[in-house]
Design an enzyme around this catalytic site. Structure first.
Site, PDB file in Angstrom:
ATOM      1  N   LYS A 214       0.840  -1.195   0.000  1.00 48.50           N
ATOM      2  CA  LYS A 214       0.000   0.000   0.000  1.00 48.50           C
ATOM      3  C   LYS A 214       0.878   1.250   0.000  1.00 48.50           C
ATOM      4  CE  LYS A 214      -3.563   2.280   2.719  1.00 48.50           C
ATOM      5  NZ  LYS A 214      -4.495   2.219   3.840  1.00 48.50           N
ATOM      6  N   GLU A 220      10.416  -4.591   4.728  1.00 42.39           N
ATOM      7  CA  GLU A 220      10.528  -5.979   4.268  1.00 42.39           C
ATOM      8  C   GLU A 220      10.256  -6.072   2.773  1.00 42.39           C
ATOM      9  OE1 GLU A 220       8.857  -4.886   6.863  1.00 42.39           O
ATOM     10  OE2 GLU A 220       8.979  -6.270   8.557  1.00 42.39           O
ATOM     11  N   GLY A 276      -4.889  -2.037   4.875  1.00 47.40           N
ATOM     12  CA  GLY A 276      -4.088  -3.166   4.403  1.00 47.40           C
ATOM     13  C   GLY A 276      -4.762  -4.508   4.667  1.00 47.40           C
ATOM     14  N   ARG A 277      -5.296  -4.677   5.862  1.00 44.33           N
ATOM     15  CA  ARG A 277      -5.895  -5.969   6.229  1.00 44.33           C
ATOM     16  C   ARG A 277      -7.297  -6.151   5.646  1.00 44.33           C
ATOM     17  NH1 ARG A 277      -4.863  -2.565  10.258  1.00 44.33           N
ATOM     18  NH2 ARG A 277      -6.505  -1.750  11.596  1.00 44.33           N
ATOM     19  N   GLU A 362      -4.959  -6.835  14.519  1.00 47.40           N
ATOM     20  CA  GLU A 362      -4.456  -5.505  14.167  1.00 47.40           C
ATOM     21  C   GLU A 362      -5.630  -4.510  14.236  1.00 47.40           C
ATOM     22  OE1 GLU A 362      -2.642  -4.296  10.227  1.00 47.40           O
ATOM     23  OE2 GLU A 362      -0.797  -4.652  11.317  1.00 47.40           O
ATOM     24  N   HIS A 393      -5.384 -33.598  17.090  1.00 47.35           N
ATOM     25  CA  HIS A 393      -4.301 -34.451  17.583  1.00 47.35           C
ATOM     26  C   HIS A 393      -3.165 -33.617  18.142  1.00 47.35           C
ATOM     27  CE1 HIS A 393      -6.267 -37.979  15.921  1.00 47.35           C
ATOM     28  NE2 HIS A 393      -6.684 -37.128  14.991  1.00 47.35           N
ATOM     29  N   LYS A 513       9.209  -0.609  14.300  1.00 48.70           N
ATOM     30  CA  LYS A 513       9.774  -0.254  12.982  1.00 48.70           C
ATOM     31  C   LYS A 513      10.842   0.826  13.135  1.00 48.70           C
ATOM     32  CE  LYS A 513       5.579  -0.977  10.186  1.00 48.70           C
ATOM     33  NZ  LYS A 513       4.581  -0.349   9.331  1.00 48.70           N
TER      34      LYS A 513
HETATM   35  O1  F6P Z   1       3.101  -2.821   9.756  1.00 48.42           O
HETATM   36  C1  F6P Z   1       1.767  -3.110   9.619  1.00 48.42           C
HETATM   37  C2  F6P Z   1       1.278  -2.815   8.232  1.00 48.42           C
HETATM   38  O2  F6P Z   1       1.177  -1.457   8.041  1.00 48.42           O
HETATM   39  C3  F6P Z   1      -0.041  -3.501   7.955  1.00 48.42           C
HETATM   40  O3  F6P Z   1      -1.122  -2.790   8.417  1.00 48.42           O
HETATM   41  C4  F6P Z   1       0.008  -3.659   6.486  1.00 48.42           C
HETATM   42  O4  F6P Z   1      -0.921  -4.598   6.019  1.00 48.42           O
HETATM   43  C5  F6P Z   1       1.447  -4.079   6.300  1.00 48.42           C
HETATM   44  O5  F6P Z   1       2.165  -3.333   7.257  1.00 48.42           O
HETATM   45  C6  F6P Z   1       2.019  -3.859   4.941  1.00 48.42           C
HETATM   46  O6  F6P Z   1       1.958  -2.543   4.547  1.00 48.42           O
HETATM   47  P1  F6P Z   1       2.170  -2.117   3.036  1.00 48.42           P
HETATM   48  O7  F6P Z   1       1.102  -2.741   2.222  1.00 48.42           O
HETATM   49  O8  F6P Z   1       2.107  -0.619   3.031  1.00 48.42           O
HETATM   50  O9  F6P Z   1       3.531  -2.610   2.610  1.00 48.42           O
END
Ligand code: F6P
Length: 552
Positions: A214, A220, A276-277, A362, A393, A513
């Site tokens: 987003k 990452e 995002g979620r 979240e 199990h 972060k």
């Molecule tokens: O760190 C949490 C978050 O902001 C989530 O809410 C989101 O889904 C994820 O990181 C990834 O964010 P982006 O789509 O901006 O890379």
């Protein structure tokens, strides 16, 4: 600023229905489900409902019809109806980020009107869907060729959180509908192993990366995206021009996408009003569409939309997401339950619990109200789970005989997508048996009557009275998946409304972060030893620097 420890005027505990629920809980908390079922032969009928192809049995809850009436009254007193309308209208209900919350617009029909800042967003939603469909069609048909002229056979989605969990979950859930001649992989973790394994054995000339973020700034994802670029370039003989055929972006941030080197002609956009979620049905679902095709993707959107309509229009006492959310409140706040287990009896839903963890935790892992005052009650419970029967199990022992109360959501389907002998009957027999065993247990008398020696009886007793919901659907189709996800989205919203919290921000992820960014340069052994952290963190960094040596 309200002093710590106090709660805002809109706290649920001040509501008449909450007070009535406290008294009602005291009156019924010790009633056993055995008793409740004996007293009311029509209980299963009275405490179940069906909507959007989902049969929801909530009769195995430690609740009576009166509980439901009081919970619904609580929802009304907390203004759930008005909040639903505000969300669907596009009001900026995400107050801390001053944003509308409009995942429901992502599945609105073409002709609908939903306005944000004076503009109807629905035509934009469909324009992106149409572009996605055109692109997916070209890739799936082989018309879209890689830089060397080979067709694309592998798709790797690079993203994390909502830009990964939804795509992975949906791909796994809809695998039976996917193009099996293509390979789909997902990279999320900054751990290089994730990238190395995802690209293992793939030919860069046949590989398309979908960089999903987003913000297009997430550490990452950007780290993995740069590694992907290097991997692709190396495989394509270093020709920069090749990137255009092997990279597309899904983002709200066109400037960062260009900066990364992806032509914005190859970008699929979405908007800040999609959390995002809550984004798996936006362009973030591009990998899903590539896997199952545009028609199946649209069927999934239909499922979402059908549940949206149900949530928006059904009376709260007959409203599946509202009831699911309210039962969550009942256990979290009145029984003190800390967790909810989500147990799909459907192997294709193996990533559904992980997906729900972000959606629920979240969203509702919040400690202050919309007004910024401390919440007076526990908020979001911990969601966890694994597919049945595997979990049986493993951890079900604790659910059956442990000391904690763990409400369970069982999800099952009438038809298997892979009918195989008696497998499906066995699977379904197990899900029904688990709900029954949890609810009714086995008394000491029953255990003794089986000839169990006295000393062993306590070990073999099942106290029962352990609650569960059962969701039974016909078959795992794209429509069914959409309806299930929307069910939980709106249940989360219902709970957030009761707790008067903002289910749509996530400030809690920020501190880690920021600290990580500060620590990254300190790990380089050529820099001075860091001393600015606490003694534990300083020592851990020192030890790592020694282990790392000159390794890169
Ligand atoms: O760190 C949490 C978050 O902001 C989530 O809410 C989101 O889904 C994820 O990181 C990834 O964010 P982006 O789509 O901006 O890379």
């Amino acid at each position: 600023m309200t002093p710590p420890g106090s709660h805002s005027a809109s706290s649920p505990v001040d509501r008449p229905a909450w007070k009535a629920l406290v008294a009602h809980h005291a009156a019924i908390r010790d009633r056993h489900l055995r008793q409740l079922f004996q007293q009311d032969p029509s209980r299963a009928e009275r405490m179940s409902m069906e909507a959007v192809g989902i049969a929801f049995d909530y009769s195995k809850h430690r609740a009576t019809p009166e509980t439901i009436t009081l919970l619904v009254a609580l929802a009304e007193e907390c203004g759930l109806r008005g909040r639903i309308d505000a969300m669907f209208r596009g009001d900026k209900i995400n107050v801390t980020e001053k944003r509308a919350v409009l995942h429901v617009a992502l599945r609105a029909p073409r002709g609908a009107t939903i306005t944000v800042d004076g503009a109807n967003v629905v035509p934009e939603v469909h324009a992106v869907l149409d572009r996605m469909a055109a692109f997916a069609g070209k890739v799936r048909s082989g018309e879209w060729k890689g830089h060397t002229g080979k067709r694309i056979r592998n798709v790797i989605n690079v993203g994390i959180g909502g830009s990964d969990l939804g795509p992975v979950m949906a791909y796994e859930a809809l695998k039976a509908y996917s193009d099996r001649s293509m390979t789909f992989r997902f990279v999320s973790n900054v751990d290089g192993t994730d990238f190395a394994e995802a690209t293992q054995g793939l030919d860069p000339a046949e590989t398309l990366f979908v960089i999903s973020s987003k913000t297009f700034t997430t550490l990452e994802t950007m780290t993995n995206a740069h590694s992907a670029r290097a991997w692709a370039l190396k495989g394509l003989g270093g020709d920069e021009k090749g990137i255009a055929k092997h990279f597309v972006a899904v983002s709200t941030n066109a400037a960062e996408v260009s900066k990364f080197g992806i032509d914005t002609a190859n970008m699929f956009g979405f908007w800040d009003w999609v959390g995002g979620r809550y984004s798996m049905d936006s362009a973030i679902g591009l990998s899903t569409m590539l896997a199952v095709g545009p028609d199946r993707f649209r069927e999934m959107l239909e499922g979402f939309r059908a549940m949206d309509e149900h949530f928006r229009t059904a009376p709260l006492s007959q409203n599946m997401p509202a009831l699911l959310g309210l039962l969550g409140v009942w256990y979290a706040n009145f029984f003190g339950a800390q967790t909810v287990a989500v147990l799909p009896y459907e192997q294709y839903l193996k990533r559904f619990p992980a997906y729900l963890q972000q959606l629920t935790m979240e969203s509702n892992g919040k400690h202050v109200t919309l007004e910024g005052t401390p919440v007076a009650v526990d908020t979001g419970p911990i969601y966890w789970g694994e597919p049945g029967t595997n979990g049986q199990h493993s951890f079900y022992q604790l659910i059956h005989q442990g000391t904690r109360l763990i409400p369970c959501d069982f999800i099952a389907f009438g038809q298997s997508l892979n009918p195989l002998g008696k497998h499906h009957d066995m699977l379904l027999a197990n899900v029904f048996a688990q709900g029954e065993a949890l609810a009714f247990g086995k008394t000491a008398e029953e255990v003794k009557a089986e000839g169990t020696p006295d000393w062993l009886v306590p070990h073999r007793v099942f106290s029962g009275n352990r609650p569960s919901s059962t969701f039974l659907l016909e078959k795992l189709t794209p429509f069914a998946l959409g309806s299930l996800v929307a069910l939980y989205e709106h249940a989360v919203f219902t709970q957030g409304t009761i707790w008067n919290i903002n289910s749509f921000d996530q400030w809690g992820v920020e501190l880690g972060k920021v600290l990580a960014q500060r620590i990254i340069p300190e790990l380089d052994p050529s820099t001075p030893q860091p001393t600015s952290h606490d003694s534990s963190t300083n020592a851990l960094i020192r030890r790592y620097r020694a282990m790392r040596g000159g390794a890169r």
